[in-house]
Design a protein around this motif. Structure first.
Motif, PDB file in Angstrom:
ATOM      1  N   THR A  46       0.660  -1.274   0.067  1.00 14.17           N
ATOM      2  CA  THR A  46      -0.107   0.001  -0.002  1.00 14.17           C
ATOM      3  C   THR A  46       0.851   1.205   0.132  1.00 14.17           C
ATOM      4  N   LEU A  48       4.123   1.465  -1.149  1.00 13.70           N
ATOM      5  CA  LEU A  48       4.614   1.652  -2.339  1.00 13.70           C
ATOM      6  C   LEU A  48       3.767   2.115  -3.467  1.00 13.70           C
ATOM      7  N   ARG A  49       2.433   2.054  -3.423  1.00 11.98           N
ATOM      8  CA  ARG A  49       1.384   2.818  -4.354  1.00 11.98           C
ATOM      9  C   ARG A  49       1.571   4.109  -4.205  1.00 11.98           C
ATOM     10  N   LYS A  50       2.088   4.670  -3.049  1.00 12.13           N
ATOM     11  CA  LYS A  50       1.828   6.066  -2.718  1.00 12.13           C
ATOM     12  C   LYS A  50       3.365   6.825  -3.266  1.00 12.13           C
ATOM     13  N   THR A  51       4.388   5.815  -3.534  1.00 10.86           N
ATOM     14  CA  THR A  51       5.564   6.441  -3.753  1.00 10.86           C
ATOM     15  C   THR A  51       6.042   5.913  -5.124  1.00 10.86           C
ATOM     16  N   SER A  52       4.969   5.315  -5.862  1.00  9.56           N
ATOM     17  CA  SER A  52       5.338   4.775  -7.375  1.00  9.56           C
ATOM     18  C   SER A  52       5.635   5.916  -8.304  1.00  9.56           C
ATOM     19  N   HIS A  55       9.610   5.576  -6.123  1.00 15.86           N
ATOM     20  CA  HIS A  55       9.811   5.301  -4.646  1.00 15.86           C
ATOM     21  C   HIS A  55      10.918   5.971  -3.870  1.00 15.86           C
TER      22      HIS A  55
ATOM     23  N   GLU B  20       0.023  -1.138  -9.624  1.00 15.00           N
ATOM     24  CA  GLU B  20       0.089   0.262  -8.979  1.00 15.00           C
ATOM     25  C   GLU B  20       1.197   0.584  -8.424  1.00 15.00           C
ATOM     26  N   GLU B  21       1.833  -0.370  -7.837  1.00 10.88           N
ATOM     27  CA  GLU B  21       3.045  -0.496  -6.944  1.00 10.88           C
ATOM     28  C   GLU B  21       4.220  -0.091  -7.889  1.00 10.88           C
ATOM     29  N   TYR B  23       3.915   1.586 -11.260  1.00 12.47           N
ATOM     30  CA  TYR B  23       3.516   2.782 -12.087  1.00 12.47           C
ATOM     31  C   TYR B  23       2.523   3.605 -11.752  1.00 12.47           C
ATOM     32  N   MET B  40      -7.637  -5.079   0.804  1.00  7.25           N
ATOM     33  CA  MET B  40      -6.701  -6.240   0.298  1.00  7.25           C
ATOM     34  C   MET B  40      -6.568  -7.402   1.260  1.00  7.25           C
ATOM     35  N   THR B 378      -0.373  11.403  -4.925  1.00  8.15           N
ATOM     36  CA  THR B 378       0.319  12.304  -3.936  1.00  8.15           C
ATOM     37  C   THR B 378       0.594  13.611  -4.450  1.00  8.15           C
ATOM     38  N   GLN B 381       3.600  12.477  -6.618  1.00 13.41           N
ATOM     39  CA  GLN B 381       3.230  11.713  -8.249  1.00 13.41           C
ATOM     40  C   GLN B 381       2.757  12.874  -8.960  1.00 13.41           C
TER      41      GLN B 381
END
Lengths: 85, 401
Positions: A46, A48-52, A55, B20-21, B23, B40, B378, B381
């Motif tokens: 979860t 990692l999804r915010k830092t993709s 990272h 999602e992790e 891209y 999840m 974020t 991002q």
């Protein structure tokens, strides 16, 4: 129900009272412990999804990942011990 | 028939190309459906087929009566959250619309809807054997639906058929330009004519605050996998008490031999509706959804920032109403289109470039205009996306304002 089994497995009064010979009955909480480990890893996913995608992480994000990894490792060790007993 | 083993290999170890992790996914329909951590985890518990039904049947053998997991409570909380009286989880938003059309209209009746409605609104009407009357929009660049024109269209139907349309539908935010429509204008019109008003909140409820009572909606339809951080397929049908009898009418059929009846089952829901992973992820994400709609203001700040930055690139212009009131955005991109005319990959060059930056979701081949959605990204991002577009623009010699 899984929680009841887990408490029972953690209760010293029940140690050695495997109701199902040949099973790992003294470690009935195995599945819920395993799910907690997966939960620790999901926490990392979860994040990692915010830092993709690159990272780049803040110190607090790194700490959060380390906490989750430590938690998963410690639970894995206990799980392993439980099976070996 | 036996299927050869080698043909079955491709079904093993299924993996997504654009996780999602790894891209940033800007695909307009996907941002609001990204699962929460709780969702999840819940899949681990309730991914198995009928696992939500361990304690079924409850007193009344129906999905919405199950108390463990707390489905019964969830339906009530869901309705309250949307400012409605009753809620049901169905397979998709389009099914929710179909149920409303089918139960409130008769074959040949009209649905008056906005001309930026999703195709599934039309198909739901078609399946319910109904006709549509479209309320026009202003065309480029705003594509603003003239909401007061609902009166004209209702009158047209009245003149043509000698009776009022069965329902009025408004798409709260449209899928093309992300325009937010003022539901109160249409609800007032519908109320004056006494026609049930359906507000299609596929892109709004679950990501931004939506209160059906305040907006004057008789029915709210929404999409769990689009906007509620749930797995597909999940739709939401929420409605006011006044329509409960019609929408949840019970089955009356009786077996001619066995005399079996199913009086507890709600006809339009075909008995029990969505269970398993879709329902349980919708439930597990619900606490986060309740909290995230309060952060909608920041989502708007982010999209407005990105749009204003991207518009610095030669030929880039946001389509739809300004300023942005929703994170789904449509950009006209003449500069990139110009590049595509001489590029060996033609229109695909932009997709390729973005993919090198690990950004996906812009439709491959499109450079003249494209859509994206920034919901849930974020600030880092958002800046990353801006930088990627800037670098690509520089690489191909586009100018900046």
């Amino acid at each position: 129900m899984a929680e009841r089994f887990r408490r029972r497995a953690a209760d010293p009064l029940h140690w050695g009272s495997n109701p199902h010979p040949g099973s790992i009955g003294d470690y009935m909480g195995i599945s819920s412990d395993l799910k907690e480990i997966i939960g620790d890893l999901i926490k990392i996913l979860t994040l990692l999804r915010k830092t993709s995608p690159d990272h780049r992480m803040s110190e607090s994000q790194k700490e959060e990942i380390i906490r989750s990894l430590d938690s998963a490792r410690s639970r894995l060790d206990k799980l392993r011990e439980g099976i070996e007993k | 028939m036996k299927i050869p083993k080698e043909r079955l290999e491709k079904y093993k170890g299924l993996k997504r190309d654009f996780a999602e992790e790894d891209y940033i996914n800007l695909q307009p329909i996907q941002r609001g459906g990204v699962l929460t951590e709780e969702a999840m985890r819940a899949i681990l518990e309730f991914g198995d087929g009928y696992s939500t039904c361990d304690w079924c049947p409850p007193k009344t053998a129906r999905l919405d009566m199950i108390t463990n997991p707390p489905i019964q409570d969830f339906y009530k909380d869901l309705a309250e959250f949307l400012g409605m009286d009753v809620a049901r989880v169905v397979t998709r938003c389009r099914e929710a619309k179909f149920i409303a059309f089918r139960m409130l209209g008769r074959p040949g009746d009209y649905v008056v809807l906005d001309s930026t409605a999703h195709y599934s609104s039309y198909i739901a009407a078609e399946l319910a054997d109904m006709k549509v009357k479209e309320v026009p929009n202003s065309g480029p660049p705003e594509f603003r639906v003239d909401l007061n024109e609902y009166v004209t269209k209702i009158e047209e139907v009245k003149k043509e058929c000698g009776k009022l349309p069965a329902v009025v539908l408004l798409t709260h935010v449209d899928y093309l330009y992300g325009n937010l429509n003022d539901a109160k204008i249409v609800s007032k019109i519908a109320k004056e004519y006494g026609i049930p008003f359906i507000l299609n909140c596929a892109y709004t409820a679950g990501v931004m605050p939506v209160n059906g009572k305040e907006l004057g909606a008789d029915i709210i339809t929404s999409s769990g996998h689009k906007s509620w951080a749930a797995s597909a397929p999940t739709g939401i049908l929420a409605f006011n008490k006044s329509l409960e009898e019609k929408l949840t009418a019970r089955s009356k059929i009786e077996g001619d031999l066995t005399k079996r009846k199913f009086a507890a089952k709600e006809l339009a829901m075909l008995g029990c509706t969505v269970m398993g992973a879709p329902l349980i992820t919708l439930m597990a994400s619900f606490p986060e959804v309740v909290s995230r709609v309060e952060r909608w203001g920041e989502e708007i700040e982010k999209v407005r920032y990105l749009v204003s930055e991207l518009e610095r690139i030669e030929g880039m212009r946001q389509l739809g109403i300004r300023p942005k009131m929703h994170t789904l955005t449509h950009m006209e991109t003449e500069g990139f289109y110009k590049v595509s005319l001489t590029h060996k990959r033609k229109g695909y060059f932009l997709y390729d470039e973005l993919r090198d930056w690990k950004i996906v979701g812009i439709q491959p081949g499109l450079t003249k205009h494209f859509k994206f959605n920034t919901y849930g990204l974020t600030w880092d991002q958002i800046r990353y996306v801006r930088d990627a577009f800037f670098e690509i623009a520089k690489k191909y010699g586009l100018s900046f304002n």
